[in-house]
Write an enzyme that holds these catalytic residues in place. Structure first.
Site, short mmCIF file in Angstrom:
data_model
loop_
_atom_site.label_atom_id
_atom_site.label_comp_id
_atom_site.label_asym_id
_atom_site.label_seq_id
_atom_site.Cartn_x
_atom_site.Cartn_y
_atom_site.Cartn_z
N ASP A 40 0.82 -1.15 0.08
CA ASP A 40 -0.04 0.00 -0.07
C ASP A 40 0.81 1.31 0.22
O ASP A 40 2.16 1.18 0.45
CB ASP A 40 -0.93 0.02 1.32
N ASP A 42 -0.10 5.23 1.09
CA ASP A 42 -0.49 6.25 2.12
C ASP A 42 -0.57 5.48 3.43
O ASP A 42 -1.32 4.59 3.50
CB ASP A 42 -1.70 7.00 1.96
N THR A 133 -2.56 0.84 -4.66
CA THR A 133 -2.91 1.96 -3.80
C THR A 133 -4.50 2.30 -4.15
O THR A 133 -4.84 2.09 -5.24
CB THR A 133 -2.19 3.26 -4.10
N LYS A 165 -10.48 -1.22 -2.49
CA LYS A 165 -10.50 -2.04 -1.24
C LYS A 165 -11.95 -1.64 -0.34
O LYS A 165 -12.14 -0.53 -0.37
CB LYS A 165 -9.10 -1.29 -0.50
N ASP A 190 -1.38 -0.46 6.04
CA ASP A 190 -1.62 0.04 7.45
C ASP A 190 -3.11 0.19 7.86
O ASP A 190 -3.67 0.45 8.85
CB ASP A 190 -1.01 1.47 7.34
#
Length: 246
Positions: A40, A42, A133, A165, A190
């Site tokens: 990922d 960010d 992403t 996602k 994250d």
């Protein structure tokens, strides 16, 4: 998306209170060799929290969206167009999504790589990793370049898939573009939405506690930061290991 603050905790990877590594199944990550690693962006590779917060605050004021409504609709890791559609409805969603894209792509001055990321990526062959992403292509490019991330051979963005996602589509596509089986991939994330997507794709999961410093994260292995991890690349693939503090 409404951001959670990125925390940069100690890189001590000592694990949970029992003395072992944190996570639901650390052995799914440690001691294995993976064909590829899907990152990922960010909150995983870069800290874009301040920029995200400024952009979404401006957007919310312009569109008459309260902070509470934004928090309720948003979830870190979800694609912005889906959040916008939840907040403004279908009639103005296209224009509203274009506006948040404009705000975010022009506010990247303080986007930086997170601790441990430069060293980790420098040691990986290009065919062994990808960036996956929820950003659109223009925003992913803007943030990657602002942070000085190396250009990946494979970049999967929101525009590339029908479902964002927590659907698994993005990670399945990342594995396909690298020419590997998703079951042989390690996903580094994250956010709960991204971790759910990775699990649905059949990948092993490594979570960093940057945007979710407290509470459980449903990942095979959880570390404070990527500086807690080494990814040793060899002829057969990539083998993760923990770095002992001290």
């Amino acid at each position: 998306m409404e951001p959670r603050p990125v925390r940069t905790p100690s890189s001590d990877a000592s694990g949970d209170s029992s003395g072992g590594p944190e996570g639901v199944a650390p052995d799914r990550v440690l001691g294995r060799t993976f064909a590829a690693v899907l990152f990922d962006m960010d909150g995983t590779l870069v800290d874009s929290t301040a920029a995200i917060e400024r952009s979404w605050t401006t957007w919310a004021v312009e569109h008459g969206v309260t902070g509470e409504a934004l928090r309720n609709a948003a979830g870190h890791g979800r694609p912005a167009p889906e959040i916008v559609a939840d907040l403004v409805g279908p009639g103005t969603a296209t224009a509203a999504a274009a506006r948040i894209l404009e705000l975010e792509t022009t506010d990247v001055d303080d986007v930086v790589q997170l601790p441990g990321v430069p060293e980790l990526l420098a040691g990986l062959p290009a065919h062994r990793w990808a960036v996956v992403t929820s950003c659109s292509a223009p925003l992913a490019d803007a943030r990657r370049h602002a942070a000085g991330l190396p250009d990946p051979d494979v970049l999967v963005v929101f525009d590339d898939v029908a479902r964002g996602k927590p659907a698994p589509d993005c990670f399945l596509l990342g594995a396909q573009r690298l020419g590997v089986d998703p079951a042989d991939c390690l996903v580094v994330e994250d956010a709960p939405a991204g971790l759910a997507a990775a699990r649905a794709a059949g990948c092993a999961t490594l979570a960093v506690r940057t945007t979710h410093p407290d509470g459980p994260l449903d990942a095979d292995l959880v570390v404070p930061l990527l500086s807690s991890v080494r990814l040793d690349a060899g002829p057969d693939g990539v083998r993760p290991r923990l770095v002992t503090a001290g």
